[in-house]
Design a protein around this motif. Structure first.
Motif, PDB file in Angstrom:
ATOM      1  N   MET A 138       0.851  -1.191   0.000  1.00 26.85           N
ATOM      2  CA  MET A 138       0.000   0.000   0.000  1.00 26.85           C
ATOM      3  C   MET A 138       0.881   1.234   0.000  1.00 26.85           C
ATOM      4  SD  MET A 138      -2.898   0.998   2.785  1.00 26.85           S
ATOM      5  CE  MET A 138      -3.677  -0.590   2.555  1.00 26.85           C
ATOM      6  N   SER A 139       0.776   2.051  -0.985  1.00 25.80           N
ATOM      7  CA  SER A 139       1.632   3.228  -1.102  1.00 25.80           C
ATOM      8  C   SER A 139       0.800   4.480  -0.991  1.00 25.80           C
ATOM      9  CB  SER A 139       2.377   3.205  -2.442  1.00 25.80           C
ATOM     10  OG  SER A 139       1.448   3.309  -3.501  1.00 25.80           O
ATOM     11  N   CYS A 140       1.468   5.611  -0.912  1.00 27.76           N
ATOM     12  CA  CYS A 140       0.781   6.896  -0.840  1.00 27.76           C
ATOM     13  C   CYS A 140       1.380   7.790  -1.904  1.00 27.76           C
ATOM     14  CB  CYS A 140       0.951   7.517   0.541  1.00 27.76           C
ATOM     15  SG  CYS A 140       0.078   9.064   0.714  1.00 27.76           S
ATOM     16  N   SER A 141       0.834   7.768  -3.078  1.00 25.91           N
ATOM     17  CA  SER A 141       1.350   8.590  -4.170  1.00 25.91           C
ATOM     18  C   SER A 141       0.775   9.987  -4.073  1.00 25.91           C
ATOM     19  CB  SER A 141       0.975   7.965  -5.517  1.00 25.91           C
ATOM     20  OG  SER A 141      -0.424   7.803  -5.605  1.00 25.91           O
ATOM     21  N   SER A 142       1.367  10.913  -4.787  1.00 32.70           N
ATOM     22  CA  SER A 142       0.919  12.301  -4.712  1.00 32.70           C
ATOM     23  C   SER A 142      -0.525  12.397  -5.169  1.00 32.70           C
ATOM     24  CB  SER A 142       1.814  13.185  -5.586  1.00 32.70           C
ATOM     25  OG  SER A 142       1.708  12.799  -6.931  1.00 32.70           O
ATOM     26  N   GLY A 143      -1.313  13.141  -4.414  1.00 32.78           N
ATOM     27  CA  GLY A 143      -2.709  13.308  -4.730  1.00 32.78           C
ATOM     28  C   GLY A 143      -3.601  12.229  -4.146  1.00 32.78           C
ATOM     29  N   GLY A 144      -3.018  11.143  -3.665  1.00 33.27           N
ATOM     30  CA  GLY A 144      -3.823  10.038  -3.151  1.00 33.27           C
ATOM     31  C   GLY A 144      -4.306  10.264  -1.744  1.00 33.27           C
ATOM     32  N   LYS A 155       7.459   6.503   7.499  1.00 33.76           N
ATOM     33  CA  LYS A 155       7.780   7.909   7.742  1.00 33.76           C
ATOM     34  C   LYS A 155       9.294   8.015   7.776  1.00 33.76           C
ATOM     35  CE  LYS A 155       7.079   9.655  11.917  1.00 33.76           C
ATOM     36  NZ  LYS A 155       8.407  10.047  12.468  1.00 33.76           N
ATOM     37  N   ALA A 156       9.835   8.951   7.034  1.00 29.28           N
ATOM     38  CA  ALA A 156      11.282   9.150   7.025  1.00 29.28           C
ATOM     39  C   ALA A 156      11.638  10.375   7.853  1.00 29.28           C
ATOM     40  CB  ALA A 156      11.794   9.326   5.596  1.00 29.28           C
ATOM     41  N   ASN A 157      12.559  10.220   8.786  1.00 27.52           N
ATOM     42  CA  ASN A 157      13.112  11.336   9.544  1.00 27.52           C
ATOM     43  C   ASN A 157      14.431  11.765   8.919  1.00 27.52           C
ATOM     44  OD1 ASN A 157      11.058  11.312  11.404  1.00 27.52           O
ATOM     45  ND2 ASN A 157      12.234  10.330  13.029  1.00 27.52           N
ATOM     46  N   SER A 158      14.628  13.066   8.801  1.00 28.63           N
ATOM     47  CA  SER A 158      15.931  13.598   8.369  1.00 28.63           C
ATOM     48  C   SER A 158      16.332  14.707   9.326  1.00 28.63           C
ATOM     49  CB  SER A 158      15.864  14.163   6.949  1.00 28.63           C
ATOM     50  OG  SER A 158      15.558  13.160   6.005  1.00 28.63           O
ATOM     51  N   GLU A 177       9.809   8.942  -4.794  1.00 27.99           N
ATOM     52  CA  GLU A 177       9.940   7.854  -5.776  1.00 27.99           C
ATOM     53  C   GLU A 177       9.626   6.506  -5.141  1.00 27.99           C
ATOM     54  OE1 GLU A 177      13.867   7.858  -7.358  1.00 27.99           O
ATOM     55  OE2 GLU A 177      13.705   9.879  -8.192  1.00 27.99           O
ATOM     56  N   MET A 178       9.972   6.360  -3.865  1.00 28.34           N
ATOM     57  CA  MET A 178       9.839   5.073  -3.185  1.00 28.34           C
ATOM     58  C   MET A 178       8.510   4.936  -2.430  1.00 28.34           C
ATOM     59  SD  MET A 178      13.731   4.595  -1.770  1.00 28.34           S
ATOM     60  CE  MET A 178      13.541   2.826  -1.522  1.00 28.34           C
ATOM     61  N   ASN A 179       7.592   5.872  -2.651  1.00 26.18           N
ATOM     62  CA  ASN A 179       6.259   5.819  -2.027  1.00 26.18           C
ATOM     63  C   ASN A 179       6.298   5.895  -0.505  1.00 26.18           C
ATOM     64  OD1 ASN A 179       4.683   5.661  -4.411  1.00 26.18           O
ATOM     65  ND2 ASN A 179       5.216   3.502  -4.615  1.00 26.18           N
ATOM     66  N   VAL A 180       7.273   6.631   0.029  1.00 27.85           N
ATOM     67  CA  VAL A 180       7.277   6.916   1.468  1.00 27.85           C
ATOM     68  C   VAL A 180       6.105   7.848   1.777  1.00 27.85           C
ATOM     69  CG1 VAL A 180       8.559   8.096   3.295  1.00 27.85           C
ATOM     70  CG2 VAL A 180       9.725   6.491   1.763  1.00 27.85           C
TER      71      VAL A 180
END
Length: 485
Positions: free
Chosen positions: A1-7, A214-217, A237-240
């Protein structure tokens, strides 16, 4: 299950297409998760259990300290817990704080560098607290080794700290002195390259299995600030699902390599600039508080010192499960959702996530508003009690939530000198803000803040945040401009 832009949107129902089953499934996953949903973070509580002391990399911004009850930042904890005691603590806290919805393992080391303790904890939680969402935080080095266990225990939210995507390892070598791999320390750029390779592999595996990432930077000015937009592009690109840019906390008293070397903390303004640079590509988490490894309560508060081991370790699981009372917790969560629906109606849907200035304002000009809150979506904290401020960007059309700003001294357990004046620090924290909305403020601090051009307004006490923020800017700026015109 990914979260693409606009989704989907990270914090607003408006971003979820009701005709898209995948998007609605994600909405359900994050609805009561205070870290993954900005809309949930003022209503639902989290608990971090410190069962993972070991780490397999060294970070120059990290110092895994113990017995630092007054210090609020990642890696700090007052005590390590066994898996059994961690589950007892969760049950005890869940009975006391019925809005608890999430339990995470975030250190004080790395969750996957302590796999037995981590998965023992999650196994017992699945059995004894099945209503809780399970999360873990990791540097990503060992995700591929434990992907099956992550899926087995229904850990459907994983946070990965990824600070650079520089394939040469040069940027990473300035952040990570070494990485422990194949039973040895790999130093410098070679270690950084191994870490990046494993992080990207692990993120790919997680998203392929429908686990929200969720990516932390950590924003480290002069080190990775220019590379963070590249990180955001790669994550998209990786659907984060969500990208959280956290400012470097680097005071010398923290005892980190960066702090001892005099590398300064990232400023609020630098953090906002990094968020703006990255937000064009990724959905951003703006409400992070860089929590302790043993944090308890709503995001923005820490009630950990209320729940010391002597309160729960001698209790039986039978008694603790009675205290936890899943039925009572279910009723509490229903009440929260009812309150959120009324609050959303009161706020009139005036908030836009990831909005540009043009979407917020007809003339491209916006104002910054700070508010004080104890949660529940209301302006309900007096100025004198505030340890942090929520910051909104506002135009004549809409608003967006930007970030929280914590008074820097509240991150540290260091003694404050006799000459310390909190108003001076608050002036720095709010130096670029136009309006402060608070439940109550005295004449003296109001005059002090007026000196930096900050309008203070306590007429919105105990009113809904978003509508108040919008209305205040219209009152103090746009309506006054019309009168002048």
């Amino acid at each position: 299950m990914s979260c693409s832009s606009g989704g989907c949107s990270a914090s607003s129902d408006a971003g979820f297409d009701p005709n898209n089953p995948e998007a609605m499934a994600i909405k359900e996953k994050i609805n009561a998760h205070p870290c993954y949903s900005e809309g949930a973070h003022q209503h639902y509580a989290r608990i971090h259990v410190a069962v993972a002391p070991a780490c397999n990399i060294q970070c120059n911004y990290c110092n895994r300290k113990y017995d630092c009850s007054n210090e609020s930042r990642p890696g700090v904890t007052s005590a390590k817990l066994s898996a059994e005691d961690a589950v007892k603590k969760v049950l005890y806290v869940g009975g006391e704080i019925q809005q608890l919805s999430v339990v995470g393992i975030a250190g004080p080391g790395d969750a996957l560098a302590n796999p037995e303790k981590t998965f023992d904890t999650f196994r017992m939680l699945q059995e004894k607290a099945p209503d809780l969402k399970l999360c873990l935080s990791t540097n990503g080095l060992k995700i591929a080794d434990y992907i099956d266990e992550i899926e087995k225990y229904n850990i459907d939210h994983v946070t990965v700290t990824i600070n650079t995507v520089d394939a040469t390892g040069e940027i990473g070598s300035q952040i990570y002195p070494w990485v422990h791999w194949n039973h040895k320390k790999v130093w410098g750029a070679e270690g950084a390259k191994i870490l990046l390779e494993k992080q990207l592999e692990g993120i790919k595996l997680l998203t392929q299995r429908g686990i929200l990432v969720k990516a932390n930077s950590v924003l480290i000015p002069g080190v990775n600030d220019k590379d963070l937009p590249n990180v955001a592009k790669k994550l998209k690109e990786m659907n984060v699902f969500l990208h959280n840019i956290m400012p470097l906390l680097s005071s010398p008293e923290f005892g980190t390599k960066f702090g001892l070397d005099g590398v300064p903390s990232a400023t609020d303004q630098e953090t906002m600039a990094a968020q703006e640079a990255c937000g064009m590509d990724m959905k951003l988490m703006s409400h992070c508080r860089q929590c302790r490894a043993d944090a308890v309560g709503l995001i923005g508060e820490d009630r950990g010192d209320e729940f010391t081991p002597d309160a729960f370790v001698d209790m039986s699981f039978e008694d603790l499960e009675k205290k936890y009372d899943i039925q009572a917790r279910e009723q509490k969560h229903k009440a929260i959702e009812n309150w959120r629906s009324h609050l959303e109606a009161a706020n009139e849907r005036i908030k836009i996530e990831q909005a540009s200035k043009e979407q917020l304002s007809s003339d491209g000009k916006t104002k910054l508003v700070a508010i004080t809150t104890a949660g529940e979506g209301m302006i309900n904290v007096h100025f004198g009690s505030a340890q942090e401020f929520l910051i909104y960007e506002v135009g004549d059309k809409a608003i967006k939530f930007v970030m929280h700003r914590k008074i820097e001294s509240s991150y540290s357990g260091a003694e404050l000198g006799e000459d310390y004046n909190p108003i001076d620090e608050i002036k720095t924290t709010l130096k670029d803000v136009d309006v402060l909305l608070t439940a109550k403020i005295g004449e003296c601090p109001m005059n002090d803040l007026n000196e930096i051009g900050l309008i203070c307004d306590d007429s919105y006490a105990n009113e809904p945040i978003e509508k108040s923020v919008f209305d205040a800017v219209q009152k103090h700026f746009y309506e006054s401009e019309k009168e002048v015109g």
